[in-house]
Scaffold this motif. Structure first.
Motif, PDB file in Angstrom:
ATOM      1  N   UNK B  40      47.916  92.162 -40.328  1.00 45.38           N
ATOM      2  CA  UNK B  40      49.119  92.640 -40.986  1.00 45.38           C
ATOM      3  C   UNK B  40      50.152  91.504 -41.100  1.00 45.38           C
ATOM      4  N   UNK B  41      50.273  90.707 -40.035  1.00 43.26           N
ATOM      5  CA  UNK B  41      51.198  89.558 -40.084  1.00 43.26           C
ATOM      6  C   UNK B  41      50.726  88.524 -41.099  1.00 43.26           C
ATOM      7  N   UNK B  42      49.397  88.376 -41.191  1.00 40.10           N
ATOM      8  CA  UNK B  42      48.831  87.408 -42.140  1.00 40.10           C
ATOM      9  C   UNK B  42      49.213  87.809 -43.567  1.00 40.10           C
ATOM     10  N   UNK B  43      49.079  89.104 -43.858  1.00 43.78           N
ATOM     11  CA  UNK B  43      49.452  89.602 -45.186  1.00 43.78           C
ATOM     12  C   UNK B  43      50.949  89.357 -45.444  1.00 43.78           C
ATOM     13  N   UNK B  44      51.769  89.661 -44.418  1.00 52.46           N
ATOM     14  CA  UNK B  44      53.228  89.452 -44.567  1.00 52.46           C
ATOM     15  C   UNK B  44      53.541  87.986 -44.831  1.00 52.46           C
TER      16      UNK B  44
END
Lengths: 53, 206
Positions: B40-44
Motif C-alpha cells: 500500500x505504501x509502495x502504491x502511495x
C-alpha cells in the motif's frame, strides 16, 4: 508485443549455469548495450543530370 | 489523477504486470524485493511521484489548469514516476525492484525489470483509455481489444539480430535515465508513435 522479453533474456543470462557470477554480470552489461543495425550501405555517386550548367 | 482513479489503474493494470515479472524471476530462481515492502505504501509512493511529475510537467509545458492530459502523456507520466530511483536506508539510489541471484545483487536486472514493468503498464494505460472512449471509432476499439497496441517493426534489423523494437527501446530508455534525460515530453512522443503505428496497421487492414 512479446511479454517481458528483455527481462526473460536477462534472467537467462544471469542464471546460465557456467559457474561464474562475474561473467553473468558482464553478459548482462553487454545485453544492455543498444545494438547497432548492420546496414549495407551502397555507395552511390552523385550523378548530376546532363544538361546545361 | 485522483487517488481512486490511480488505485483502479494500479489494481487493474500495474499489479498484474508486477506479479507477472516477479513470477518470471521466481520461476528462474531469482529473488525480487520491492524497495517499499508495504504494497500500500509502495502504491502511495508511486502516486505521489506521479502527481509531482504531473504538476511539474503541466507547469513547464504551460498547460492550462482545466486542460486534461491525453493518454500518451498519462502513460509517460506513469513511466517516469515508476522507474524513478529513491535513496535506500544507506542513501544509495535504488530502483523500486531489487533482484538477487544466490543472494548476490544484480543491479542491471533491477533496471531491466523495472523498465519492462513500466512499459507494459504504460501500454495498458493507453489501451484502457482507447477502450473506454466512446468517441473513438468502434472498429479501432475492437481492434485494440483483440490485438492490443502493436509493436512497431524494428527498422534496419534482421532476424539474425534476435532483438525487437521493444527490447531496443527499453535499453535506450534505461540509458536515458542513466544520463538523467528521461523526459515526460519525449516519452509521450514515443507512446504516441507506437499507437500511431497500431492505428496505421488497423487502417490498412480495413
Amino acid at each position: 508485443m512479446p511479454k517481458n522479453m528483455l527481462s526473460q533474456k536477462a534472467i537467462e543470462l544471469v542464471t546460465a549455469n557456467d559457474g561464474s557470477f562475474g561473467k553473468a554480470k558482464a553478459r548482462l552489461q553487454e545485453l544492455l548495450q543498444p545494438k547497432n543495425s548492420e546496414m549495407s550501405v551502397k555507395k552511390v555517386k552523385w550523378q548530376p543530370c546532363k544538361g546545361d550548367w | 489523477m485522483d487517488k481512486k482513479n490511480f488505485g483502479d489503474l494500479w489494481n487493474k493494470i500495474a499489479l498484474k504486470e508486477i506479479d507477472s515479472i516477479i513470477a518470471l524471476c521466481k520461476s528462474n530462481g531469482l529473488r525480487t524485493e520491492q524497495r517499499n515492502k508495504n504494497t500500500s505504501d509502495f502504491k502511495k509512493d508511486i502516486y505521489s511521484r506521479y502527481e509531482c511529475e504531473r504538476a511539474s510537467f503541466r507547469s513547464r509545458a504551460k498547460i492550462k489548469d482545466n486542460g486534461k492530459l491525453d493518454r500518451h502523456k498519462v502513460a509517460a507520466l506513469f513511466y517516469v514516476a515508476f522507474v524513478d530511483k529513491e535513496p535506500n536506508e544507506k542513501g544509495k539510489a535504488e530502483f523500486p525492484f531489487i533482484v538477487y541471484y544466490n543472494n548476490s545483487r544484480v543491479h542491471d536486472l533491477d533496471a531491466i525489470i523495472t523498465h519492462e514493468i513500466a512499459f507494459n503498464v504504460a501500454r495498458g494505460i493507453m489501451e484502457s483509455f482507447i477502450l473506454s472512449d466512446s468517441e473513438i471509432d468502434s472498429g479501432y476499439r475492437e481492434h485494440i481489444n483483440k490485438n492490443g497496441i502493436r509493436e512497431p517493426k524494428l527498422i534496419c534489423f534482421g532476424e539474425k539480430d534476435k532483438t525487437s523494437y521493444k527490447e531496443e527501446v527499453l535499453k535506450l530508455l534505461i540509458y536515458s535515465q542513466r544520463e538523467k534525460k528521461l523526459s515526460v515530453a519525449q516519452l509521450s512522443i514515443l507512446f504516441s508513435s507506437i499507437e500511431n503505428n497500431t492505428l496505421v496497421k488497423y487502417e490498412s487492414s480495413k
